[in-house]
Design a protein around this motif. Sequence first.
Motif, PDB file in Angstrom:
ATOM      1  N   MET A  51       0.827  -1.193   0.000  1.00 56.04           N
ATOM      2  CA  MET A  51       0.000   0.000   0.000  1.00 56.04           C
ATOM      3  C   MET A  51       0.866   1.250   0.000  1.00 56.04           C
ATOM      4  N   LYS A  52       1.962   1.194   0.782  1.00 58.47           N
ATOM      5  CA  LYS A  52       2.852   2.359   0.835  1.00 58.47           C
ATOM      6  C   LYS A  52       3.491   2.618  -0.528  1.00 58.47           C
ATOM      7  N   LYS A  53       3.806   1.553  -1.242  1.00 58.73           N
ATOM      8  CA  LYS A  53       4.425   1.706  -2.556  1.00 58.73           C
ATOM      9  C   LYS A  53       3.470   2.384  -3.534  1.00 58.73           C
ATOM     10  N   VAL A  54       2.233   1.998  -3.511  1.00 56.46           N
ATOM     11  CA  VAL A  54       1.240   2.565  -4.413  1.00 56.46           C
ATOM     12  C   VAL A  54       1.049   4.045  -4.092  1.00 56.46           C
ATOM     13  N   LEU A  55       0.944   4.365  -2.805  1.00 59.73           N
ATOM     14  CA  LEU A  55       0.783   5.761  -2.384  1.00 59.73           C
ATOM     15  C   LEU A  55       2.010   6.578  -2.786  1.00 59.73           C
ATOM     16  N   PHE A  56       3.198   6.019  -2.570  1.00 56.91           N
ATOM     17  CA  PHE A  56       4.429   6.712  -2.941  1.00 56.91           C
ATOM     18  C   PHE A  56       4.488   6.968  -4.441  1.00 56.91           C
ATOM     19  N   LEU A  57       4.134   5.987  -5.254  1.00 52.82           N
ATOM     20  CA  LEU A  57       4.144   6.147  -6.702  1.00 52.82           C
ATOM     21  C   LEU A  57       3.118   7.180  -7.158  1.00 52.82           C
ATOM     22  N   ALA A  58       1.964   7.201  -6.501  1.00 57.23           N
ATOM     23  CA  ALA A  58       0.933   8.180  -6.857  1.00 57.23           C
ATOM     24  C   ALA A  58       1.411   9.591  -6.533  1.00 57.23           C
ATOM     25  N   VAL A  59       2.013   9.767  -5.376  1.00 57.45           N
ATOM     26  CA  VAL A  59       2.535  11.082  -4.990  1.00 57.45           C
ATOM     27  C   VAL A  59       3.668  11.492  -5.919  1.00 57.45           C
ATOM     28  N   ALA A  60       4.530  10.571  -6.275  1.00 58.30           N
ATOM     29  CA  ALA A  60       5.627  10.878  -7.188  1.00 58.30           C
ATOM     30  C   ALA A  60       5.096  11.291  -8.556  1.00 58.30           C
TER      31      ALA A  60
END
Length: 73
Positions: free
Chosen positions: A1-10
Amino acid sequence: MKKVLFLAVAAMSLSLASCDSKTEDKMEAQGNEVKAEGEAKADSLENKADAVRDSADKKGEAIGDAADAKDPK
């Protein structure tokens, strides 16, 4: 979940970073105007230099032709 959120923010930050501001666009337009004016002045000076060079070439040729005409054969 953190990876998806990080990619979305990036992805969002990259899309915002690529947007130009009106101030930046205005400054770029001014820079392009200055560049175009400089190019126009340079072209004008080159044309004047070519005219002077052509005139000097013609005068030199005329002097050489006159000298050749006076040369006894």
